[in-house]
Design a protein around this motif. Structure first.
Motif, PDB file in Angstrom:
ATOM      1  N   VAL A  45      -4.178  14.531   0.432  1.00 45.40           N
ATOM      2  CA  VAL A  45      -5.417  13.789   0.288  1.00 45.40           C
ATOM      3  C   VAL A  45      -5.095  12.320   0.059  1.00 45.40           C
ATOM      4  O   VAL A  45      -4.201  11.966  -0.722  1.00 45.40           O
ATOM      5  CB  VAL A  45      -6.276  14.339  -0.874  1.00 45.40           C
ATOM      6  N   VAL A  46      -5.834  11.480   0.778  1.00 42.63           N
ATOM      7  CA  VAL A  46      -5.643  10.030   0.682  1.00 42.63           C
ATOM      8  C   VAL A  46      -6.987   9.397   0.340  1.00 42.63           C
ATOM      9  O   VAL A  46      -7.981   9.619   1.047  1.00 42.63           O
ATOM     10  CB  VAL A  46      -5.109   9.437   1.999  1.00 42.63           C
ATOM     11  N   TRP A  47      -7.006   8.620  -0.744  1.00 42.53           N
ATOM     12  CA  TRP A  47      -8.167   7.798  -1.072  1.00 42.53           C
ATOM     13  C   TRP A  47      -7.834   6.371  -0.617  1.00 42.53           C
ATOM     14  O   TRP A  47      -6.804   5.817  -0.990  1.00 42.53           O
ATOM     15  CB  TRP A  47      -8.443   7.810  -2.578  1.00 42.53           C
ATOM     16  N   SER A  48      -8.749   5.824   0.184  1.00 41.48           N
ATOM     17  CA  SER A  48      -8.531   4.470   0.712  1.00 41.48           C
ATOM     18  C   SER A  48      -9.795   3.651   0.562  1.00 41.48           C
ATOM     19  O   SER A  48     -10.881   4.189   0.336  1.00 41.48           O
ATOM     20  CB  SER A  48      -8.094   4.534   2.180  1.00 41.48           C
ATOM     21  N   ARG A  49      -9.629   2.350   0.704  1.00 44.87           N
ATOM     22  CA  ARG A  49     -10.777   1.429   0.616  1.00 44.87           C
ATOM     23  C   ARG A  49     -10.768   0.535   1.823  1.00 44.87           C
ATOM     24  O   ARG A  49      -9.722  -0.049   2.198  1.00 44.87           O
ATOM     25  CB  ARG A  49     -10.675   0.604  -0.672  1.00 44.87           C
ATOM     26  N   VAL A  57      -5.655   3.630  -2.051  1.00 42.26           N
ATOM     27  CA  VAL A  57      -6.047   3.565  -3.463  1.00 42.26           C
ATOM     28  C   VAL A  57      -5.328   4.640  -4.269  1.00 42.26           C
ATOM     29  O   VAL A  57      -4.866   4.413  -5.380  1.00 42.26           O
ATOM     30  CB  VAL A  57      -7.582   3.726  -3.601  1.00 42.26           C
ATOM     31  N   HIS A  58      -5.212   5.842  -3.661  1.00 43.95           N
ATOM     32  CA  HIS A  58      -4.516   6.943  -4.349  1.00 43.95           C
ATOM     33  C   HIS A  58      -4.081   7.952  -3.282  1.00 43.95           C
ATOM     34  O   HIS A  58      -4.827   8.241  -2.337  1.00 43.95           O
ATOM     35  CB  HIS A  58      -5.446   7.628  -5.354  1.00 43.95           C
ATOM     36  N   LEU A  59      -2.865   8.484  -3.435  1.00 44.77           N
ATOM     37  CA  LEU A  59      -2.330   9.464  -2.499  1.00 44.77           C
ATOM     38  C   LEU A  59      -1.783  10.638  -3.292  1.00 44.77           C
ATOM     39  O   LEU A  59      -1.017  10.450  -4.251  1.00 44.77           O
ATOM     40  CB  LEU A  59      -1.216   8.835  -1.645  1.00 44.77           C
ATOM     41  N   LEU A  61       0.119  14.413  -2.691  1.00 45.96           N
ATOM     42  CA  LEU A  61       0.774  15.395  -1.845  1.00 45.96           C
ATOM     43  C   LEU A  61       0.778  16.742  -2.552  1.00 45.96           C
ATOM     44  O   LEU A  61       0.411  16.858  -3.725  1.00 45.96           O
ATOM     45  CB  LEU A  61       2.213  14.941  -1.544  1.00 45.96           C
ATOM     46  N   GLN A  62       1.263  17.760  -1.818  1.00 47.54           N
ATOM     47  CA  GLN A  62       1.400  19.066  -2.442  1.00 47.54           C
ATOM     48  C   GLN A  62       2.405  19.013  -3.590  1.00 47.54           C
ATOM     49  O   GLN A  62       2.270  19.739  -4.579  1.00 47.54           O
ATOM     50  CB  GLN A  62       1.850  20.106  -1.399  1.00 47.54           C
ATOM     51  N   SER A  63       3.362  18.107  -3.494  1.00 51.14           N
ATOM     52  CA  SER A  63       4.405  17.992  -4.532  1.00 51.14           C
ATOM     53  C   SER A  63       3.973  17.120  -5.699  1.00 51.14           C
ATOM     54  O   SER A  63       4.662  17.063  -6.726  1.00 51.14           O
ATOM     55  CB  SER A  63       5.683  17.413  -3.917  1.00 51.14           C
ATOM     56  N   GLY A  64       2.857  16.416  -5.577  1.00 55.91           N
ATOM     57  CA  GLY A  64       2.375  15.564  -6.648  1.00 55.91           C
ATOM     58  C   GLY A  64       1.908  14.222  -6.133  1.00 55.91           C
ATOM     59  O   GLY A  64       1.733  14.017  -4.922  1.00 55.91           O
ATOM     60  N   GLU A  65       1.683  13.275  -7.047  1.00 60.26           N
ATOM     61  CA  GLU A  65       1.193  11.960  -6.677  1.00 60.26           C
ATOM     62  C   GLU A  65       2.299  11.128  -6.037  1.00 60.26           C
ATOM     63  O   GLU A  65       3.473  11.183  -6.455  1.00 60.26           O
ATOM     64  CB  GLU A  65       0.641  11.232  -7.907  1.00 60.26           C
ATOM     65  N   ASP A  66       1.885  10.337  -5.047  1.00 59.20           N
ATOM     66  CA  ASP A  66       2.802   9.398  -4.404  1.00 59.20           C
ATOM     67  C   ASP A  66       2.112   8.037  -4.406  1.00 59.20           C
ATOM     68  O   ASP A  66       1.243   7.752  -3.580  1.00 59.20           O
ATOM     69  CB  ASP A  66       3.123   9.854  -2.974  1.00 59.20           C
ATOM     70  N   LEU A  67       2.482   7.206  -5.360  1.00 61.45           N
ATOM     71  CA  LEU A  67       1.802   5.926  -5.547  1.00 61.45           C
ATOM     72  C   LEU A  67       2.678   4.738  -5.150  1.00 61.45           C
ATOM     73  O   LEU A  67       2.422   3.605  -5.559  1.00 61.45           O
ATOM     74  CB  LEU A  67       1.356   5.793  -7.022  1.00 61.45           C
ATOM     75  N   ARG A  68       3.681   5.007  -4.328  1.00 63.71           N
ATOM     76  CA  ARG A  68       4.582   3.912  -3.949  1.00 63.71           C
ATOM     77  C   ARG A  68       3.868   2.859  -3.101  1.00 63.71           C
ATOM     78  O   ARG A  68       4.172   1.665  -3.201  1.00 63.71           O
ATOM     79  CB  ARG A  68       5.779   4.482  -3.185  1.00 63.71           C
ATOM     80  N   ASN A  69       2.941   3.302  -2.257  1.00 69.44           N
ATOM     81  CA  ASN A  69       2.238   2.363  -1.376  1.00 69.44           C
ATOM     82  C   ASN A  69       0.829   2.048  -1.891  1.00 69.44           C
ATOM     83  O   ASN A  69      -0.026   1.574  -1.128  1.00 69.44           O
ATOM     84  CB  ASN A  69       2.150   2.938   0.043  1.00 69.44           C
TER      85      ASN A  69
END
Length: 410
Positions: A45-49, A57-59, A61-69
Protein backbone atom coordinates in the motif's frame (compact mmCIF):
# COMPACT_ATOMS: atom_id res chain seq x y z
CA UNK A 1 3.76 -28.68 -30.99
CA UNK A 2 4.03 -27.01 -27.73
CA UNK A 3 1.09 -25.64 -25.98
CA UNK A 4 1.33 -22.64 -23.75
CA UNK A 5 -1.09 -22.09 -20.99
CA UNK A 6 -1.66 -18.45 -20.49
CA UNK A 7 -3.34 -17.25 -17.37
CA UNK A 8 -5.00 -13.91 -17.67
CA UNK A 9 -5.50 -12.00 -14.43
CA UNK A 10 -8.44 -9.66 -14.27
CA UNK A 11 -7.45 -6.59 -12.29
CA UNK A 12 -10.17 -4.43 -10.83
CA UNK A 13 -9.10 -0.89 -10.02
CA UNK A 14 -11.67 1.06 -8.02
CA UNK A 15 -11.50 4.73 -7.19
CA UNK A 16 -13.37 6.45 -4.38
CA UNK A 17 -13.39 10.12 -3.44
CA UNK A 18 -13.68 10.92 0.28
CA UNK A 19 -13.59 14.24 2.07
CA UNK A 20 -12.14 14.97 5.49
CA UNK A 21 -12.14 18.36 7.22
CA UNK A 22 -10.28 19.28 10.34
CA UNK A 23 -9.13 22.40 12.18
CA UNK A 24 -5.47 23.24 12.42
CA UNK A 25 -4.10 22.53 15.87
CA UNK A 26 -5.77 19.16 16.47
CA UNK A 27 -3.55 16.31 17.60
CA UNK A 28 -4.13 14.13 14.52
CA UNK A 29 -6.46 13.31 11.62
CA UNK A 30 -7.41 9.94 10.13
CA UNK A 31 -7.45 9.49 6.32
CA UNK A 32 -9.74 6.47 5.77
CA UNK A 33 -8.99 3.65 3.37
CA UNK A 34 -10.60 0.21 3.55
CA UNK A 35 -10.40 -2.77 1.17
CA UNK A 36 -11.22 -6.44 1.50
CA UNK A 37 -8.50 -8.64 2.94
CA UNK A 38 -8.42 -10.62 -0.33
CA UNK A 39 -7.19 -7.47 -2.07
CA UNK A 40 -4.70 -6.44 0.61
CA UNK A 41 -3.12 -9.87 1.13
CA UNK A 42 0.28 -10.18 -0.58
CA UNK A 43 -0.03 -6.52 -1.59
CA UNK A 44 1.74 -3.21 -0.99
CA UNK A 45 0.00 0.00 0.00
CA UNK A 46 1.25 3.44 -0.99
CA UNK A 47 -0.12 6.72 0.34
CA UNK A 48 0.77 9.61 -1.95
CA UNK A 49 -0.09 13.26 -2.38
CA UNK A 50 -0.65 14.98 -5.68
CA UNK A 51 1.41 17.99 -6.62
CA UNK A 52 4.57 16.93 -4.79
CA UNK A 53 7.81 16.01 -6.53
CA UNK A 54 8.42 13.42 -3.83
CA UNK A 55 4.84 12.27 -3.67
CA UNK A 56 5.18 9.32 -1.27
CA UNK A 57 3.59 10.09 2.08
CA UNK A 58 3.72 6.56 3.52
CA UNK A 59 4.65 3.13 2.13
CA UNK A 60 3.89 -0.22 3.72
CA UNK A 61 5.15 -3.57 2.48
CA UNK A 62 4.31 -7.05 3.67
CA UNK A 63 7.59 -6.94 5.62
CA UNK A 64 6.77 -3.62 7.29
CA UNK A 65 7.10 0.12 6.72
CA UNK A 66 9.48 1.46 4.11
CA UNK A 67 9.97 5.17 4.67
CA UNK A 68 13.25 5.66 2.83
CA UNK A 69 11.59 7.59 -0.01
CA UNK A 70 9.05 9.38 2.24
CA UNK A 71 8.64 13.12 1.64
CA UNK A 72 10.51 14.98 4.39
CA UNK A 73 7.41 17.05 5.22
CA UNK A 74 5.76 13.92 6.64
CA UNK A 75 8.75 12.48 8.49
CA UNK A 76 7.64 11.14 11.91
CA UNK A 77 4.08 12.37 11.28
CA UNK A 78 2.40 9.30 9.70
CA UNK A 79 1.29 5.97 11.13
CA UNK A 80 -0.57 2.84 9.98
CA UNK A 81 -1.79 -0.23 11.81
CA UNK A 82 0.79 -3.03 11.89
CA UNK A 83 -1.85 -5.54 10.72
CA UNK A 84 -3.29 -3.25 8.05
CA UNK A 85 -2.47 -5.54 5.08
CA UNK A 86 -4.01 -8.52 6.88
CA UNK A 87 -7.23 -6.76 7.91
CA UNK A 88 -7.75 -4.44 4.95
CA UNK A 89 -7.80 -1.33 7.17
CA UNK A 90 -5.26 0.81 5.33
CA UNK A 91 -6.23 4.12 6.98
CA UNK A 92 -3.42 6.63 7.57
CA UNK A 93 -3.05 8.75 10.71
CA UNK A 94 -1.46 12.16 10.06
CA UNK A 95 -0.20 13.91 13.18
CA UNK A 96 -0.25 17.69 13.78
CA UNK A 97 -2.06 18.63 10.53
CA UNK A 98 -1.47 22.15 9.22
CA UNK A 99 -3.16 24.24 6.55
CA UNK A 100 -0.28 23.35 4.17
CA UNK A 101 -1.32 19.68 4.44
CA UNK A 102 -4.60 20.41 2.62
CA UNK A 103 -4.59 18.36 -0.59
CA UNK A 104 -5.76 15.16 -2.26
CA UNK A 105 -4.21 11.99 -0.85
CA UNK A 106 -4.33 8.68 -2.71
CA UNK A 107 -4.29 5.25 -1.10
CA UNK A 108 -3.07 2.73 -3.73
CA UNK A 109 -2.97 -1.04 -3.27
CA UNK A 110 -0.51 -2.83 -5.61
CA UNK A 111 0.11 -6.50 -6.25
CA UNK A 112 2.74 -7.78 -8.63
CA UNK A 113 3.25 -4.18 -9.82
CA UNK A 114 -0.39 -3.71 -10.78
CA UNK A 115 -2.85 -1.40 -9.03
CA UNK A 116 -5.60 -3.36 -7.28
CA UNK A 117 -7.41 -0.48 -5.61
CA UNK A 118 -7.19 3.29 -5.43
CA UNK A 119 -8.95 5.54 -2.92
CA UNK A 120 -8.71 9.32 -2.95
CA UNK A 121 -9.17 11.38 0.20
CA UNK A 122 -9.60 15.13 0.01
CA UNK A 123 -8.09 16.60 3.20
CA UNK A 124 -9.03 20.16 4.14
CA UNK A 125 -7.31 21.76 7.12
CA UNK A 126 -8.97 24.99 8.15
CA UNK A 127 -7.95 27.76 10.47
CA UNK A 128 -9.46 27.27 13.91
CA UNK A 129 -12.53 29.44 14.61
CA UNK A 130 -12.00 32.46 16.83
CA UNK A 131 -12.30 31.60 20.53
CA UNK A 132 -15.73 32.06 22.02
CA UNK A 133 -14.53 32.28 25.61
CA UNK A 134 -14.40 36.11 25.67
CA UNK A 135 -18.11 36.26 24.80
CA UNK A 136 -18.87 33.43 27.22
CA UNK A 137 -16.83 35.09 29.95
CA UNK A 138 -18.62 38.39 29.41
CA UNK A 139 -22.00 36.65 29.62
CA UNK A 140 -20.94 34.78 32.76
CA UNK A 141 -19.69 38.00 34.37
CA UNK A 142 -22.97 39.76 33.61
CA UNK A 143 -24.90 36.84 35.04
CA UNK A 144 -22.64 36.72 38.10
CA UNK A 145 -23.09 40.43 38.77
CA UNK A 146 -26.85 40.02 38.39
CA UNK A 147 -26.86 37.08 40.79
CA UNK A 148 -24.75 39.01 43.30
CA UNK A 149 -27.12 41.96 43.15
CA UNK A 150 -30.16 39.73 43.54
CA UNK A 151 -28.46 37.82 46.35
CA UNK A 152 -27.57 41.05 48.15
CA UNK A 153 -31.11 42.36 47.83
CA UNK A 154 -32.54 39.01 48.92
CA UNK A 155 -30.18 38.85 51.88
CA UNK A 156 -31.12 42.37 52.99
CA UNK A 157 -34.83 41.57 52.74
CA UNK A 158 -34.33 38.27 54.54
CA UNK A 159 -32.23 39.91 57.25
CA UNK A 160 -34.87 42.57 57.81
CA UNK A 161 -37.58 39.90 58.04
CA UNK A 162 -35.42 37.67 60.26
CA UNK A 163 -34.52 40.51 62.61
CA UNK A 164 -38.20 41.32 62.91
CA UNK A 165 -39.36 37.75 63.40
CA UNK A 166 -36.59 36.07 65.43
CA UNK A 167 -35.29 37.31 68.75
CA UNK A 168 -32.28 35.83 70.49
CA UNK A 169 -32.07 35.19 74.21
CA UNK A 170 -28.99 33.96 76.09
CA UNK A 171 -28.94 32.69 79.65
CA UNK A 172 -26.67 30.72 81.97
CA UNK A 173 -27.82 27.21 82.78
CA UNK A 174 -27.78 27.90 86.52
CA UNK A 175 -30.30 30.74 86.12
CA UNK A 176 -33.62 30.13 87.86
CA UNK A 177 -35.66 30.89 84.73
CA UNK A 178 -35.71 32.74 81.41
CA UNK A 179 -38.44 34.59 79.54
CA UNK A 180 -39.11 34.00 75.83
CA UNK A 181 -40.80 37.23 74.68
CA UNK A 182 -43.89 37.26 72.46
CA UNK A 183 -46.10 40.34 72.46
CA UNK A 184 -48.93 40.80 69.96
CA UNK A 185 -49.05 44.38 68.68
CA UNK A 186 -50.86 46.16 65.92
CA UNK A 187 -49.26 46.76 62.54
CA UNK A 188 -47.57 49.90 63.84
CA UNK A 189 -45.61 47.71 66.22
CA UNK A 190 -46.35 50.05 69.12
CA UNK A 191 -49.78 49.35 70.60
CA UNK A 192 -50.70 46.03 72.17
CA UNK A 193 -53.60 44.05 70.70
CA UNK A 194 -56.43 42.79 72.87
CA UNK A 195 -57.26 39.23 71.85
CA UNK A 196 -60.88 38.14 71.67
CA UNK A 197 -62.79 35.16 70.39
CA UNK A 198 -61.67 31.52 70.53
CA UNK A 199 -57.92 32.06 71.08
CA UNK A 200 -55.40 29.22 71.27
CA UNK A 201 -51.72 29.89 71.95
CA UNK A 202 -49.13 27.18 71.30
CA UNK A 203 -45.43 27.36 72.11
CA UNK A 204 -43.42 24.68 70.29
CA UNK A 205 -39.71 23.82 70.24
CA UNK A 206 -37.40 23.01 67.33
CA UNK A 207 -38.62 19.38 67.36
CA UNK A 208 -42.25 20.57 67.14
CA UNK A 209 -42.94 19.39 70.68
CA UNK A 210 -45.60 21.32 72.57
CA UNK A 211 -43.83 23.41 75.19
CA UNK A 212 -46.93 25.19 76.51
CA UNK A 213 -50.58 25.40 75.43
CA UNK A 214 -53.11 28.04 76.50
CA UNK A 215 -56.74 27.94 75.38
CA UNK A 216 -58.84 31.06 75.98
CA UNK A 217 -56.66 32.19 78.88
CA UNK A 218 -56.38 28.78 80.59
CA UNK A 219 -53.28 26.57 80.55
CA UNK A 220 -53.63 23.01 79.24
CA UNK A 221 -50.82 20.96 80.85
CA UNK A 222 -52.43 17.77 79.52
CA UNK A 223 -51.44 18.88 75.97
CA UNK A 224 -47.87 19.68 77.04
CA UNK A 225 -44.87 17.47 76.24
CA UNK A 226 -43.52 15.61 79.27
CA UNK A 227 -40.11 17.27 78.90
CA UNK A 228 -41.62 20.65 79.81
CA UNK A 229 -44.08 19.50 82.49
CA UNK A 230 -43.98 21.83 85.56
CA UNK A 231 -41.31 23.98 83.88
CA UNK A 232 -43.36 26.65 82.06
CA UNK A 233 -45.83 29.41 82.81
CA UNK A 234 -47.58 32.31 81.05
CA UNK A 235 -49.18 35.50 82.33
CA UNK A 236 -52.72 35.32 83.67
CA UNK A 237 -54.14 38.28 81.72
CA UNK A 238 -52.42 37.44 78.44
CA UNK A 239 -55.57 37.90 76.31
CA UNK A 240 -56.15 41.42 77.58
CA UNK A 241 -52.52 42.57 77.32
CA UNK A 242 -51.47 40.54 74.25
CA UNK A 243 -48.37 39.51 76.21
CA UNK A 244 -47.89 35.83 75.30
CA UNK A 245 -44.35 35.59 76.66
CA UNK A 246 -43.30 32.23 78.07
CA UNK A 247 -41.27 31.66 81.24
CA UNK A 248 -39.10 28.52 81.11
CA UNK A 249 -37.67 27.19 84.40
CA UNK A 250 -35.05 24.63 85.49
CA UNK A 251 -32.91 25.36 82.44
CA UNK A 252 -30.76 22.79 80.66
CA UNK A 253 -28.15 23.08 77.94
CA UNK A 254 -30.38 20.85 75.81
CA UNK A 255 -33.06 23.57 75.93
CA UNK A 256 -30.98 25.51 73.40
CA UNK A 257 -32.84 26.04 70.13
CA UNK A 258 -35.73 27.86 68.46
CA UNK A 259 -39.10 28.28 70.15
CA UNK A 260 -42.12 29.40 68.16
CA UNK A 261 -45.25 31.01 69.55
CA UNK A 262 -48.29 30.53 67.29
CA UNK A 263 -51.65 32.21 67.80
CA UNK A 264 -54.89 30.77 66.40
CA UNK A 265 -58.27 32.48 66.36
CA UNK A 266 -61.43 30.45 65.79
CA UNK A 267 -59.22 27.62 64.51
CA UNK A 268 -57.44 29.79 61.94
CA UNK A 269 -53.77 30.73 62.08
CA UNK A 270 -53.38 34.35 63.12
CA UNK A 271 -49.72 35.16 63.90
CA UNK A 272 -46.42 33.68 65.07
CA UNK A 273 -43.15 34.73 66.68
CA UNK A 274 -39.87 32.80 66.90
CA UNK A 275 -37.31 33.16 69.68
CA UNK A 276 -33.86 31.58 69.65
CA UNK A 277 -32.73 30.46 73.10
CA UNK A 278 -29.12 29.69 73.95
CA UNK A 279 -28.47 28.10 77.33
CA UNK A 280 -24.78 28.32 78.19
CA UNK A 281 -23.40 25.51 80.30
CA UNK A 282 -21.24 26.14 83.35
CA UNK A 283 -17.49 25.59 83.03
CA UNK A 284 -15.06 24.55 85.76
CA UNK A 285 -11.27 24.54 85.41
CA UNK A 286 -8.80 22.79 87.67
CA UNK A 287 -5.16 21.69 87.49
CA UNK A 288 -4.15 18.07 87.18
CA UNK A 289 -3.29 16.52 90.52
CA UNK A 290 -5.67 18.73 92.51
CA UNK A 291 -7.17 16.92 95.47
CA UNK A 292 -10.76 17.49 94.31
CA UNK A 293 -13.15 19.71 92.34
CA UNK A 294 -16.87 20.36 92.70
CA UNK A 295 -19.24 20.16 89.75
CA UNK A 296 -22.07 22.47 90.94
CA UNK A 297 -25.77 21.76 90.54
CA UNK A 298 -28.31 23.40 92.85
CA UNK A 299 -31.99 23.10 92.06
CA UNK A 300 -35.27 23.44 93.93
CA UNK A 301 -35.48 21.78 97.32
CA UNK A 302 -37.73 18.92 98.43
CA UNK A 303 -37.28 16.64 95.44
CA UNK A 304 -39.23 13.33 95.61
CA UNK A 305 -37.67 10.85 98.04
CA UNK A 306 -37.73 8.08 95.43
CA UNK A 307 -35.99 10.19 92.76
CA UNK A 308 -32.87 8.86 91.06
CA UNK A 309 -29.84 11.13 90.54
CA UNK A 310 -27.41 10.12 87.80
CA UNK A 311 -24.16 11.88 86.87
CA UNK A 312 -22.70 10.83 83.50
CA UNK A 313 -19.66 11.60 81.37
CA UNK A 314 -20.69 10.54 77.86
CA UNK A 315 -21.69 6.87 78.29
CA UNK A 316 -19.90 6.34 81.61
CA UNK A 317 -21.80 6.45 84.88
CA UNK A 318 -19.84 8.79 87.13
CA UNK A 319 -22.10 8.60 90.20
CA UNK A 320 -25.51 7.03 90.95
CA UNK A 321 -27.81 7.95 93.84
CA UNK A 322 -31.06 6.02 94.32
CA UNK A 323 -33.42 5.11 97.14
CA UNK A 324 -31.67 7.43 99.58
CA UNK A 325 -28.11 6.11 99.11
CA UNK A 326 -25.15 5.97 96.73
CA UNK A 327 -24.87 2.95 94.44
CA UNK A 328 -21.16 2.37 93.77
CA UNK A 329 -21.93 -0.99 92.15
CA UNK A 330 -23.58 0.91 89.26
CA UNK A 331 -20.62 3.27 88.93
CA UNK A 332 -18.05 3.01 86.13
CA UNK A 333 -14.74 1.57 87.33
CA UNK A 334 -12.88 4.72 86.24
CA UNK A 335 -14.68 6.75 88.93
CA UNK A 336 -14.75 4.14 91.71
CA UNK A 337 -13.79 5.70 95.10
CA UNK A 338 -13.33 9.12 93.44
CA UNK A 339 -16.79 10.73 93.81
CA UNK A 340 -19.15 11.83 96.55
CA UNK A 341 -22.40 13.80 96.97
CA UNK A 342 -24.08 15.58 99.87
CA UNK A 343 -26.02 13.37 102.30
CA UNK A 344 -29.30 15.30 102.32
CA UNK A 345 -29.25 16.19 98.64
CA UNK A 346 -32.93 15.57 97.74
CA UNK A 347 -34.22 17.73 100.59
CA UNK A 348 -31.77 20.61 99.97
CA UNK A 349 -31.70 20.37 96.16
CA UNK A 350 -27.89 20.51 96.21
CA UNK A 351 -26.93 17.82 93.69
CA UNK A 352 -23.33 18.98 93.30
CA UNK A 353 -20.72 16.28 92.69
CA UNK A 354 -17.22 16.20 94.18
CA UNK A 355 -14.63 14.52 91.92
CA UNK A 356 -11.27 13.61 93.50
CA UNK A 357 -7.74 12.77 92.29
CA UNK A 358 -8.03 14.81 89.09
CA UNK A 359 -6.50 13.64 85.82
CA UNK A 360 -6.21 15.33 82.42
CA UNK A 361 -8.42 12.65 80.86
CA UNK A 362 -11.23 13.65 83.24
CA UNK A 363 -11.80 16.65 80.96
CA UNK A 364 -15.28 16.58 79.38
CA UNK A 365 -18.99 17.32 79.77
CA UNK A 366 -20.64 15.98 82.92
CA UNK A 367 -24.43 15.81 82.92
CA UNK A 368 -26.60 15.32 85.99
CA UNK A 369 -30.15 14.07 85.44
CA UNK A 370 -32.91 13.57 88.01
CA UNK A 371 -35.55 10.93 87.24
CA UNK A 372 -38.80 9.83 88.85
CA UNK A 373 -40.68 6.83 87.50
CA UNK A 374 -38.63 7.10 84.31
CA UNK A 375 -39.54 10.77 83.74
CA UNK A 376 -36.83 13.42 83.57
CA UNK A 377 -37.33 16.08 86.27
CA UNK A 378 -34.06 18.05 86.23
CA UNK A 379 -30.94 18.23 84.13
CA UNK A 380 -27.69 20.18 84.14
CA UNK A 381 -24.39 19.95 82.24
CA UNK A 382 -21.05 21.12 83.63
CA UNK A 383 -17.95 21.28 81.42
CA UNK A 384 -14.82 20.26 83.30
CA UNK A 385 -11.36 21.15 82.00
CA UNK A 386 -8.39 19.59 83.79
CA UNK A 387 -5.25 21.48 82.81
CA UNK A 388 -1.94 19.68 82.56
CA UNK A 389 0.36 20.52 85.46
CA UNK A 390 3.53 22.41 84.49
CA UNK A 391 6.72 21.08 86.07
CA UNK A 392 9.38 23.40 87.49
CA UNK A 393 11.84 23.50 84.62
CA UNK A 394 14.81 24.53 86.75
CA UNK A 395 14.16 21.74 89.21
CA UNK A 396 13.65 19.11 86.50
CA UNK A 397 16.75 20.12 84.51
CA UNK A 398 19.05 20.25 87.53
CA UNK A 399 21.12 17.03 87.79
CA UNK A 400 23.32 16.19 90.78
CA UNK A 401 26.81 15.54 89.33
CA UNK A 402 28.08 13.65 92.41
CA UNK A 403 26.84 10.16 91.40
CA UNK A 404 28.27 10.62 87.90
CA UNK A 405 31.69 11.60 89.30
CA UNK A 406 31.65 8.66 91.64
CA UNK A 407 30.95 6.27 88.75
CA UNK A 408 33.84 7.74 86.74
CA UNK A 409 36.27 7.31 89.61
CA UNK A 410 35.52 3.59 89.82
Amino acid sequence: MKMFAVTVMLLVVSQHALGVEVFEGVESVLLPCHVTDSVSNDSTVVWSREGLEDSIVHLRLQSGEDLRNQNQVYRSRTWMRTDSLQTGDLSLTLRKPTIRDSSTYTCTVRKFGLDQSRTEVQLTVREPPPPVWPQVLAAVLVLLVLLLVLSAVGFIVYKMWKDRQVQQVEVEEEAESVQLPCKIKDWSGVRAVRLSGDIRVEWRDRDNRKVHVNQNGSDRPEDQDQVYRDRTEMKEDLLRTGDLSLTLKHLRVTDTGEYTCRVYKDGNFMREKTVTLKVKGQQVEVEEGAESVQLPFKTTADLPEDAQVLWRNNDMKVHVYQNGSDRPEDQDQVYRDRTEMKEDLLRTGDLSLTLKHLRVRDTGDYTCRVYKDGNLLREKTVTLKVKERHQDRNRSSCIDPTPLMADQSV
